[in-house]
Design a protein around this motif. Structure first.
Motif, PDB file in Angstrom:
ATOM      1  N   PRO A  26      40.699  76.859  87.419  1.00  0.00           N
ATOM      2  CA  PRO A  26      40.282  75.539  86.960  1.00  0.00           C
ATOM      3  C   PRO A  26      41.302  74.911  86.007  1.00  0.00           C
ATOM      4  O   PRO A  26      42.051  75.604  85.333  1.00  0.00           O
ATOM      5  CB  PRO A  26      38.954  75.799  86.261  1.00  0.00           C
ATOM      6  N   THR A  27      41.298  73.606  85.994  1.00  0.00           N
ATOM      7  CA  THR A  27      42.163  72.850  85.113  1.00  0.00           C
ATOM      8  C   THR A  27      41.282  72.219  84.036  1.00  0.00           C
ATOM      9  O   THR A  27      40.147  71.847  84.318  1.00  0.00           O
ATOM     10  CB  THR A  27      42.848  71.727  85.904  1.00  0.00           C
ATOM     11  N   LEU A  28      41.829  72.096  82.873  1.00  0.00           N
ATOM     12  CA  LEU A  28      41.088  71.405  81.832  1.00  0.00           C
ATOM     13  C   LEU A  28      41.551  69.950  81.815  1.00  0.00           C
ATOM     14  O   LEU A  28      42.670  69.645  81.422  1.00  0.00           O
ATOM     15  CB  LEU A  28      41.323  72.069  80.474  1.00  0.00           C
ATOM     16  N   TRP A  29      40.690  69.092  82.302  1.00  0.00           N
ATOM     17  CA  TRP A  29      41.024  67.674  82.368  1.00  0.00           C
ATOM     18  C   TRP A  29      40.541  66.963  81.116  1.00  0.00           C
ATOM     19  O   TRP A  29      39.405  67.136  80.720  1.00  0.00           O
ATOM     20  CB  TRP A  29      40.378  67.015  83.591  1.00  0.00           C
ATOM     21  N   ARG A  30      41.429  66.181  80.535  1.00  0.00           N
ATOM     22  CA  ARG A  30      40.990  65.336  79.415  1.00  0.00           C
ATOM     23  C   ARG A  30      40.875  63.915  79.937  1.00  0.00           C
ATOM     24  O   ARG A  30      41.864  63.329  80.381  1.00  0.00           O
ATOM     25  CB  ARG A  30      42.002  65.397  78.265  1.00  0.00           C
ATOM     26  N   ILE A  31      39.680  63.421  79.893  1.00  0.00           N
ATOM     27  CA  ILE A  31      39.422  62.104  80.486  1.00  0.00           C
ATOM     28  C   ILE A  31      39.004  61.151  79.385  1.00  0.00           C
ATOM     29  O   ILE A  31      38.079  61.415  78.623  1.00  0.00           O
ATOM     30  CB  ILE A  31      38.288  62.201  81.525  1.00  0.00           C
ATOM     31  N   LYS A  32      39.734  60.058  79.305  1.00  0.00           N
ATOM     32  CA  LYS A  32      39.393  59.067  78.295  1.00  0.00           C
ATOM     33  C   LYS A  32      39.173  57.751  79.013  1.00  0.00           C
ATOM     34  O   LYS A  32      40.044  57.283  79.728  1.00  0.00           O
ATOM     35  CB  LYS A  32      40.557  58.949  77.300  1.00  0.00           C
TER      36      LYS A  32
END
Lengths: 733, 95
Positions: free
Chosen positions: A162-168
């Protein structure tokens, strides 16, 4: 709502038809997805597409300000969301409910232009449906709060880790008014993986007094651990992208980065190139390996070591990276084959082109004729070339009108399912050969007759489960709808394993109705075809299911109007097979041209069996005054075109009889000149000629002459009855 | 007691305008009783969307004390989804 300016109104009015057609497609898709899901309830992808379809309808309806659609679809969407969260299972009852809801969405979309068309019965049905939907969604609420984030990981590309996505995201002011909701998007993202943190940004929300509740001021920052790709994450925002400030960044390992870059690469089919461009292996090393690969197997027959293996073993590229590149390669290959790139074209524009091509064919043939007459060899050759090209263009253009019949077939799934449920029967419905193509106008016209035949099979053919078990058959009946191409025609077959046609009952009824003379027993085929006679469908036979407006006689008429024919094959107690043969297109036939006097007629080549020389004396008149000819010991009725259509000209020395195969049997057509085979562009007859018997259309020849196209089926009736219009000069010849 | 506002079952875009006006009217009606904290009862909320939540967050800007009472499961869940759990905890008074 918002005060749309005139320009907006114009835009909306102009875009509305496109919306209606697209929403129509979406609802079709919803229906088939629901039915597919019944067969594979655990298919996550289907469920996701289902949700997306509903979401798309809602979203685009919002843009057009169709509040009823938005409001109603919203409830459906909420329920689907619960299904996706795994809170609700998509049971058959639930899918029935959703199918009914979908009907309402369809209805609402159809009446988008006309608010007044919404009747009270529809309104109350919708109210009831909403109430039922609520029952499901609210009934499951308690469980929702218990399970919180279930994180159903998407199975795609799990190997990457899994990837850690930072969504803003900061949503645009129009978000709510467009029918979108940050909450749904958040929920959607939640379904993609594990939410590590989530903070809502509401500092831009003004005080209550200044708040326009329909304007969106919200934003959020989410950290999402997911296997999903960047595109997938971004896809959650696809409906708000235009006015949404969105930042998506990933924290990932080097391996993940390489894998992702490969995934995101444009179509580059070579494995080595892919790996070089992301820096997994150096260019020099790759060259070295490639030459090694070539040397290892100078003989082509011998298996080469695979470059992927070499990269792994000799260049130390991590296996997962190679695997990702291989996957990409595979996907690219598949995608290039099936990438759906469509252009929407209005049907009448296409028709206009086809019409023009018909003219071009005629003009081409005319030019050809002139060239021959002028005896200019170069000109003839040039013309031949042009004609060949015209033919290619025409075939290509006609192919544009071809659509797979499968689309129509899959509509029947719903009918079969509902009908079977209503009748308390179990049925396994199979579709075979849905990819066979047919002219679009044919597909539209064949849908109703097919629907009727399918209903008929379900209603009269298949027995109820207990009866089937008693007969030693499995409880669930089988109904197969298949299509396949046969020389120049398409064969559509409806086959069931029910009780077949009760020959004796049909015969009795035919006697009672006076369709067959009392006591006369014709062949089984003839008896079976009786069910297609007008007036045969009696009140006793027609249930509310099969008797929806069209009788079986209309089915037969419709199919014959398409120049098709019907064949029944009944095996008592074992089932019924209905074969429908249709020409692939209505616009062109391979014709066989014949002449009588100065008139020219075209016969469909497929119907011509043989041509016999008849020196006049062979055509006799039998006891009933019919013209007949003897062919190898059997007597065939003959139609004499000369007398039938009152052709005036000098009698020729000799005539020929063209033996044709009609659905009811062989018969002969007496003609004077044989012109031979010719591709014929069919022009419909004017209304004035609608009642002329035996003629189905006309065609304009290269010389500008008009040839009439004979309808083999109806001409057959003229041959087998004693001639009334036909004077019977037995001394002809 | 008189200073309690009952949120509707459907706290969403369809009723947002109405709910805002009702809230404003209620605030105006209770303008005198500044000493009493305002109570917004969220027990009935069954259906909530982003617009509904936004409406509630607008209450944050009130210049007088207020609190949420008895938030329903649906509201709690929606707040969790949109990252408002902390905000919710700050404003809920359990009594």
């Amino acid at each position: 709502m918002s005060q749309a300016s005139d320009a907006d109104q114009d835009f909306i009015a102009a875009a509305m038809p496109a919306f209606i057609s697209e929403a129509g497609e979406q609802t079709e898709a919803i229906e088939s997805l629901l039915l597919e899901l019944e067969e594979q309830p655990d298919n996550r992808e289907l469920l996701d597409s289902l949700f997306r379809c509903a979401h798309t309808v809602k979203g685009s309806a919002g843009i057009f300000g169709l509040n009823k659609v938005v409001e109603f679809t919203h409830h459906v969407e909420t329920l689907l969301d619960k299904c996706r969260d795994g809170v609700l299972a998509l049971t058959p009852q639930l899918s029935t409910l959703l199918l009914r809801c979908n009907d309402q969405i369809k209805f609402l979309v159809q009446i988008a232009n006309d608010e007044g068309a919404d009747g009270t019965s529809q309104k109350s049905e919708r109210a009831e449906l909403v109430a039922q939907l609520r029952l499901y969604t609210e009934g499951s609420k308690a469980e929702v709060s218990g399970t919180t984030v279930a994180a159903p990981a998407t199975e795609q590309a799990q190997d990457k880790g899994p990837t850690l996505w930072r969504i803003k995201a900061q949503f645009g002011a129009e978000t709510f008014r467009n029918g979108m909701d940050p909450l749904s998007i958040a929920k959607y993202l939640q379904g993609m993986g594990k939410v590590e943190s989530m903070v809502c940004g509401f500092d831009q929300v003004p005080a209550l007094i200044d708040l326009d509740p329909e304007t969106c001021y919200l934003g959020f920052e989410m950290a999402l651990e997911s296997d999903a790709s960047r595109d997938d994450v971004q896809g959650a925002f696809s409906f708000v992208e235009d006015d949404c400030a969105l930042e998506i960044t990933a924290q990932e390992s080097t391996q993940q980065r390489l894998v992702r870059q490969i995934d995101e690469m444009p179509a580059t089919p070579r494995l080595g190139d892919m790996l070089v461009s992301v820096g997994a292996v150096s260019h020099d090393k790759l060259d070295e390996l490639l030459s090694e690969q070539a040397q290892a197997a100078p003989d082509a027959a011998q298996a080469k070591p695979r470059i992927g293996d070499l990269l792994e073993t000799k260049a130390g590229v991590p296996p997962k990276v190679v695997e990702a590149a291989l996957n990409k390669q595979q996907k690219t290959r598949e995608a290039s084959g099936e990438e759906n790139r469509y252009i929407r074209v209005q049907a009448d524009r296409l028709d206009a082109v086809i019409n023009l091509l018909g003219e071009l064919v005629i003009a081409g043939a005319g030019a050809n004729l002139l060239a021959r007459e002028a005896r200019n060899v170069a000109l003839v050759e040039a013309n031949l070339h042009i004609n060949a090209l015209i033919e290619e263009i025409r075939n290509g253009t006609l192919a544009l009108r071809m659509v797979p019949v499968g689309e129509t077939f899959s509509r029947f799934r719903r009918v079969v399912r509902d009908t079977a449920a209503q009748l308390g029967k179990e049925v396994n419905f199979e579709i075979v050969g849905g990819e066979a193509e047919l002219d679009k106008s044919m597909v539209e016209k064949i849908a109703d007759p097919l629907m009727h035949l399918v209903r008929n099979s379900l209603d009269h053919g298949l027995e109820p489960p207990q009866e089937r078990l008693a007969a030693g058959k499995p409880a669930a009946g089988k109904l197969v709808l298949s299509a396949r191409h046969e020389t120049g025609a398409i064969l559509i077959r409806i086959e069931d394993d029910g009780r077949g046609i009760n020959r004796d009952r049909v015969l009795q009824r035919a006697w009672d109705k006076g369709l067959i003379e009392q006591g006369v027993v014709p062949s089984d085929d003839v008896i079976h075809m009786m069910i297609f006679e007008p007036g045969f469908s009696t009140a006793e036979q027609v249930t509310n299911l099969s008797g929806r407006g069209v009788g079986m006689d209309v089915v037969k008429r419709n199919i014959e109007a398409l120049r098709g024919n019907l064949k029944l094959d009944s095996r008592p107690g074992q089932g019924l097979r209905v074969d429908i043969r249709l020409p692939l297109t209505l616009a062109i036939i391979d014709g066989f041209m014949v002449g009588v006097g100065k008139s020219k007629f075209v016969l469909p080549l497929g119907a011509v069996v043989e041509v016999i020389e008849a020196g006049g004396q062979h055509v006799r008149v039998d006891a009933q005054g019919r013209h007949v000819v003897e062919l190898r010991g059997t007597v065939l009725p003959v139609v004499r075109l000369r007398s039938l259509y009152d052709v005036e000209s000098a009698l020729p020395d000799r005539t020929s009889v063209v033996v044709v195969q009609a659905p009811k049997g062989k018969y002969g057509i007496e003609v004077e000149v044989l012109h031979g085979q010719q591709q014929t562009v069919i022009k419909p007859l004017g209304r004035l000629f609608k009642n002329v018997r035996g003629i189905s259309g006309s065609s304009i020849l290269g010389s500008g002459e008009v040839a009439l196209i004979l309808d083999v089926g109806s001409l057959c009736d003229l041959a087998t009855v004693s001639p009334q219009g036909q004077a019977s000069p037995s001394d002809a010849g | 007691m008189s200073a309690a506002f009952d949120l509707p079952a459907e706290l969403n875009i369809y009723g947002a305008l109405e709910t805002r006006d009702a809230l404003l009217a209620w605030l105006a009606a209770n303008a005198g009783a500044d000493d009493q904290p305002l109570a917004v009862n969220a027990a009935a909320v069954a259906e909530v969307d982003g617009a509904g939540l936004q409406l509630l967050t607008a209450l944050t800007r009130l210049d007088r004390p207020w609190h949420l009472v008895d938030p329903s499961a649906a509201l709690t869940q929606a707040c969790a989804t949109l990252g408002l759990s902390q905000w919710l905890a700050q404003h809920v008074v359990t009594d």
